[in-house]
Motif scaffolding. Sequence first.
Motif, short mmCIF file in Angstrom:
data_model
loop_
_atom_site.label_atom_id
_atom_site.label_comp_id
_atom_site.label_asym_id
_atom_site.label_seq_id
_atom_site.Cartn_x
_atom_site.Cartn_y
_atom_site.Cartn_z
N GLY A 157 -2.25 6.45 0.16
CA GLY A 157 -1.42 5.43 1.05
C GLY A 157 -0.79 6.03 2.27
O GLY A 157 -0.81 5.40 3.43
N LYS A 158 -0.55 7.17 2.24
CA LYS A 158 0.12 7.93 3.53
C LYS A 158 -1.05 7.83 4.52
O LYS A 158 -0.74 7.68 5.78
N LEU A 159 -2.23 8.22 4.22
CA LEU A 159 -3.43 8.32 5.08
C LEU A 159 -3.81 6.98 5.52
O LEU A 159 -4.35 6.66 6.77
N SER A 196 3.86 16.93 -8.23
CA SER A 196 5.18 17.25 -8.92
C SER A 196 6.48 16.37 -8.87
O SER A 196 7.42 16.36 -9.70
N ARG A 197 6.54 15.75 -7.98
CA ARG A 197 7.82 14.87 -7.41
C ARG A 197 7.35 13.63 -6.50
O ARG A 197 7.52 13.64 -5.41
N ILE A 198 6.98 12.67 -7.06
CA ILE A 198 6.26 11.58 -6.69
C ILE A 198 7.39 10.67 -6.44
O ILE A 198 7.98 10.03 -7.45
N LEU A 199 7.71 10.30 -5.20
CA LEU A 199 8.91 9.52 -4.70
C LEU A 199 10.10 10.05 -5.42
O LEU A 199 10.21 11.28 -5.88
N GLY A 200 10.91 9.09 -6.12
CA GLY A 200 11.89 9.60 -6.94
C GLY A 200 11.52 9.44 -8.69
O GLY A 200 12.27 9.67 -9.30
N SER A 219 16.76 6.76 -1.13
CA SER A 219 15.71 7.23 -2.02
C SER A 219 14.73 5.94 -2.70
O SER A 219 15.13 4.68 -2.32
N ASN A 220 13.34 6.40 -2.96
CA ASN A 220 12.32 5.60 -3.15
C ASN A 220 12.14 5.74 -4.62
O ASN A 220 12.20 6.70 -5.23
N PRO A 221 11.36 4.60 -5.45
CA PRO A 221 11.27 3.25 -4.51
C PRO A 221 12.21 2.59 -4.51
O PRO A 221 13.35 3.07 -5.04
N ASN A 245 12.33 5.51 6.72
CA ASN A 245 11.34 6.06 5.89
C ASN A 245 10.32 7.08 6.80
O ASN A 245 10.10 6.39 8.13
N ASN A 246 9.75 8.02 6.43
CA ASN A 246 9.02 9.06 7.38
C ASN A 246 7.72 8.33 7.73
O ASN A 246 7.02 9.09 8.54
N MET A 247 7.41 7.05 7.28
CA MET A 247 6.21 6.39 7.79
C MET A 247 6.51 6.06 9.08
O MET A 247 5.29 5.95 10.00
N PHE A 251 2.01 18.40 3.48
CA PHE A 251 2.31 18.64 2.27
C PHE A 251 3.40 17.39 1.68
O PHE A 251 4.37 16.97 2.48
N GLU A 252 3.04 16.84 0.77
CA GLU A 252 3.55 15.75 0.28
C GLU A 252 4.13 15.72 -1.18
O GLU A 252 3.56 16.13 -2.14
N ASP A 253 5.46 15.47 -1.51
CA ASP A 253 6.00 15.41 -2.93
C ASP A 253 5.54 16.35 -3.78
O ASP A 253 5.22 16.30 -4.99
N PHE A 254 5.78 17.53 -3.10
CA PHE A 254 5.95 18.78 -3.97
C PHE A 254 7.44 18.87 -4.70
O PHE A 254 8.32 18.62 -3.83
N ASP A 305 6.31 16.60 4.85
CA ASP A 305 6.75 15.46 5.17
C ASP A 305 8.13 15.18 4.50
O ASP A 305 8.91 14.60 5.37
N ASP A 306 8.33 15.52 3.38
CA ASP A 306 9.79 15.22 2.80
C ASP A 306 10.69 16.08 3.42
O ASP A 306 11.90 15.47 3.49
N ILE A 307 10.42 17.31 3.97
CA ILE A 307 11.53 18.17 4.66
C ILE A 307 11.59 17.82 5.88
O ILE A 307 12.63 17.07 6.57
N ILE A 332 0.88 -1.31 -0.08
CA ILE A 332 0.18 0.10 -0.05
C ILE A 332 1.03 1.33 -0.09
O ILE A 332 0.38 2.33 -0.22
N TYR A 333 2.27 0.93 0.16
CA TYR A 333 3.03 2.41 0.22
C TYR A 333 4.32 1.95 -0.34
O TYR A 333 4.17 1.18 -1.31
N THR A 334 5.25 2.50 -0.19
CA THR A 334 6.65 2.13 -1.16
C THR A 334 7.05 0.62 -1.01
O THR A 334 7.07 0.50 0.13
C1 LIG Z 1 8.84 8.51 1.60
C2 LIG Z 1 8.65 9.73 1.04
O1 LIG Z 1 7.81 10.55 1.33
C3 LIG Z 1 9.11 9.95 -0.37
O2 LIG Z 1 9.94 9.14 -0.99
O3 LIG Z 1 8.79 10.96 -1.12
#
Ligand SMILES: CC(=O)C(=O)O
Length: 540
Positions: free
Chosen positions: A156-158, A138-142, A397-399, A442-444, A227-230, A251-253, A84-86
């Motif tokens: 997934g985060k929720l 705009s920047r989903i995972l890597g 780095s993900n995934p 992982n920030n999870m 805020f996620e994956d901006f 979350d990313d920062i 459900i997540y990375t």
């Molecule tokens: C884990 C996460 O927030 C990311 O890879 O962007």
Amino acid sequence: MTIALTSNGVQKLKVAAQPRPQLLRGLTPPVLTPDVHAMRCLEQLRSKDKGIEKYIYLSMLKEQDPEMFYRLCLSHMTEFTPIIYTPTVGDACLQYSHIYRRPEGLFVSIKDKGNIKAIVSNWKQLDEARISVVTDGSRILGLGDLGVNGMPISVGKLSLYIAGAGIRPESTIPICLDLGTNTQKFLDDPLYLGSRQKRVASEEMDEFMDEFMEAMSTTFPKLMIQFEDFSTDNAFRYLERYRNKYPVFNDDIQGTGAVVLSGFLNAAKISSAASGRPLSDHRILFFGAGSAGVGVAMQLMSFFTLQGMSAEEARSRIYLVDSQGLVFDARGKLAEHKKVFSRHDYQGPPMKNILDIIDYVQPTALLGLSTITDAFTPAVIQAMSAINPRPIIFPLSNPVRLSECTFEAAVTHTGGNVLFASGSPFNPLDFEGKALYPGQGNNMYIFPGLGLGAILAKSKSVTDSMVEAASLGLAESLTPEEREMGLLYPRIERIREISTFIAKQVIRAAQKANVDDSESLRTMSDSALMQWIPTKMWNP
Ligand SMILES: CC(=O)C(=O)O
Ligand SMILES: NC(=O)C1=CN([C@@H]2O[C@H](COP(=O)(O)OP(=O)(O)OC[C@H]3O[C@@H](n4cnc5c(N)ncnc54)[C@H](OP(=O)(O)O)[C@@H]3O)[C@@H](O)[C@H]2O)C=CC1
Ligand SMILES: [Mg+2]
């Protein structure tokens, strides 16, 4: 149903037998007990070969039978989180416009500008809303700019908030902003679910974001926003723009900063014991200087200053590498977020080769947040091993396919001495007869407890001290058995226990910073608070 914690923290689910109401007789099979049905669902899940098929199956299960989904998720965290997540959520995002079945969140489009309040008011549970994860894709995972295909990240985060911290499902709002995409492949895809246009310019995006944030805060007065994956520039910009106005965090920062500081502290204890070097002598080399790399660097610097170092001393322990090599002053124009960590002391020519950089810096820790697969080659890992009896190597780095190295490579090329954590999970290994366990940095581990603490404290904002409290809380939450096993992070199966402790620390930090609004929690003792928090958690 109740969840009991056994002495080793493993959650066991006990299901009380319920008499079946007469009303349902004939409408369900004659023999359908929750326990056996759980086995049936697991069998169906495990019969699927591909990760993406498992993802689709679990999405349908969550839609049709959320109780069962979360019940299984909680009792099988290690099996469920990679689906459900990375890493699998990355594939779900890439294919979202093709696997889409029904809406699971809120889409707010640039075409709604001027009318955003009406759009967000369409959400079904206005009063219940407490936490939203918002991405602009705009920047989903890597994986880059995926446009509205980023929705599964918010979903997934929720799901992890609900499973990991017991946030009520109806209190969560997954949001994907549709501001266009610069990825031609999606613009050319007839099934693409977003607006078929390039991303809007930053001025228009700022106007949109201001209207969106205002609409969210007036429509959902008790809501916190993650805020996620901006993309990195916007991640920093919007965090600064809104952090003193609304309860928001990035979350990313910040989440990544917190989780990596926590793992680093546990690793540094082991590394320092082997090398005899105190914590203050560590040198950390960041491979990747985006929102995540700089977010972690800021968290480490803040921790070092708390330990009594001057800001300059703390800064001097940190080295950034980006796509142009070592970040240093004489290199010329630098992005704003890199400037704090630009080296004043390096005067030589640009240094691009990572082996040369390791030779120059002599790092104790190498952290990868670059999205560059296998950037930590055997030679790089060996170079770290040559200068450290227990090198700290975190390919974050993900995934998983973008990880800077595998666990196996790190173990093999350090003779089993590596202190390892990756962004996405790797399997444990047997090395020369000894079981070795990879950490998942992982920030999870952070955001569920941080969010829960902020919600319970009714916090008006999310302060740096609350994020730091979450990080130190996580570092502290390892059990003696987990330390004995050499773990850097606690077992994910204990996520509710961990989130309870993190939430308690976050509530105390909110009170200290005077941003809380819950008088009754101020007078509660720590042990009473630790008992009270689980009573506020939703259980399937
Ligand atoms: C884990 C996460 O927030 C990311 O890879 O962007
Ligand atoms: N484990 C976790 O919990 C988390 C992991 N991440 C992961 O971290 C990664 C980075 O995220 P984020 O910081 O937001 O993304 P960015 O794209 O902003 O950052 C990537 C960084 O890597 C640098 N880089 C790119 N190519 C190279 C190269 N060849 N050599 C050295 N550096 C290079 C970039 O350099 P330049 O600045 O010059 O472009 C940039 O500084 C993603 O894979 C993401 O999934 C993110 C958040 C949490
Ligand atoms: Mg992220």
